[in-house]
Scaffold this motif. Structure first.
Motif, PDB file in Angstrom:
ATOM      1  N   LYS A 122       0.833  -1.205   0.000  1.00  0.00           N
ATOM      2  CA  LYS A 122       0.000   0.000   0.000  1.00  0.00           C
ATOM      3  C   LYS A 122       0.872   1.260   0.000  1.00  0.00           C
ATOM      4  N   ALA A 123       1.924   1.251   0.827  1.00  0.00           N
ATOM      5  CA  ALA A 123       2.833   2.407   0.861  1.00  0.00           C
ATOM      6  C   ALA A 123       3.573   2.534  -0.456  1.00  0.00           C
ATOM      7  N   PHE A 124       3.973   1.421  -1.034  1.00  0.00           N
ATOM      8  CA  PHE A 124       4.717   1.435  -2.306  1.00  0.00           C
ATOM      9  C   PHE A 124       3.856   1.990  -3.441  1.00  0.00           C
ATOM     10  N   ASP A 125       2.581   1.645  -3.452  1.00  0.00           N
ATOM     11  CA  ASP A 125       1.672   2.115  -4.507  1.00  0.00           C
ATOM     12  C   ASP A 125       1.411   3.617  -4.415  1.00  0.00           C
ATOM     13  N   LYS A 126       1.608   4.189  -3.216  1.00  0.00           N
ATOM     14  CA  LYS A 126       1.353   5.620  -3.016  1.00  0.00           C
ATOM     15  C   LYS A 126       2.618   6.467  -3.150  1.00  0.00           C
TER      16      LYS A 126
END
Length: 232
Positions: A122-126
């Motif tokens: 989730k952090a990587f996608d943002k």
């Protein structure tokens, strides 16, 4: 007081010095996780978000309780020693409850690994949407010596943090490229850390039980000594 009571008195005092150091250790560990590894902690399941604060709070309580025990032993105060023993037993019960809860949460290794990967994904996608997410990803890669979620292939263009020493020419053909994915690196890091913390907590809990028993014994011995002097 007799020789045995004197030995118990000194044991209680020395044991509480160890408690004080253990309390400081828990505070330091909690602070490190909260303020130094806070970005990495974002990959943990939400149930563990309070873990650093719990470590700091329990460490502080243990430290204050140890101080109370030291003062009670030195001043031979039955009130302080009894209070000290009761607080130790209460802390022990709380630690056991937290330990059982944590064990139940991570007993399934595959589920824990999947949860970390899901949160980190989730952090990587943002990373392209918010500066904070991008800073988190770059910091985790730099500190954990990893790249992407599952590996370098997650990036279209590799950032310098995917290579050792933050090589500006970092590429998939670079010899110093980090091959391990950050989700796996974080899982390994937290798994080892939890084992260390668990060992410290178990050691402290065992010492707390012994300390509480000796504290109550010393309190009872001092009380009996005063009564004998009164009626002598």
């Amino acid at each position: 007081m007799g020789c045995a009571t004197g030995l118990v008195k000194y044991f209680v005092f020395l044991a509480n010095l160890i408690f004080a150091l253990a309390g400081l250790a828990l505070i330091i560990i909690g602070c490190l996780y909260k303020f130094h590894y806070s970005e990495a902690s974002a990959a943990l399941p939400s149930d563990f978000s309070l873990a650093p604060w719990l470590s700091i709070i329990i460490g502080g309580i243990v430290f204050v309780t140890a101080f109370l025990g030291c003062c009670g032993a030195v001043k031979e105060s039955t009130c302080m020693l009894t209070t000290y023993a009761i607080i130790l037993l209460t802390i022990f019960i709380v630690q056991v409850a937290i330990g059982i809860y944590a064990f139940l949460q991570i007993k399934d290794t595959n589920e824990f690994r999947h949860s970390i990967r899901q949160n980190y994904q989730k952090a990587f996608d943002k990373r392209d949407q918010t500066p904070q997410a991008n800073e988190t990803i770059q910091l985790v890669q730099s500190v954990m010596h990893c790249c992407g979620v599952d590996g370098p292939d997650d990036w279209n263009y590799l950032p310098p943090t995917c290579c050792e020493n933050k090589d500006k020419n970092c590429g998939k053909a670079s010899s110093n490229l980090f091959q391990i994915g950050c989700s796996e690196a974080l899982f390994t890091f937290f798994e080892k850390s939890f084992k260390i913390i668990g060992g410290v907590v178990i050691g402290v809990a065992a010492a707390e039980i012994i300390g509480a028993v000796f504290g109550l014994c010393l309190s009872s011995s001092i009380r009996n000594h005063y009564r004998r002097n009164i009626y002598a």
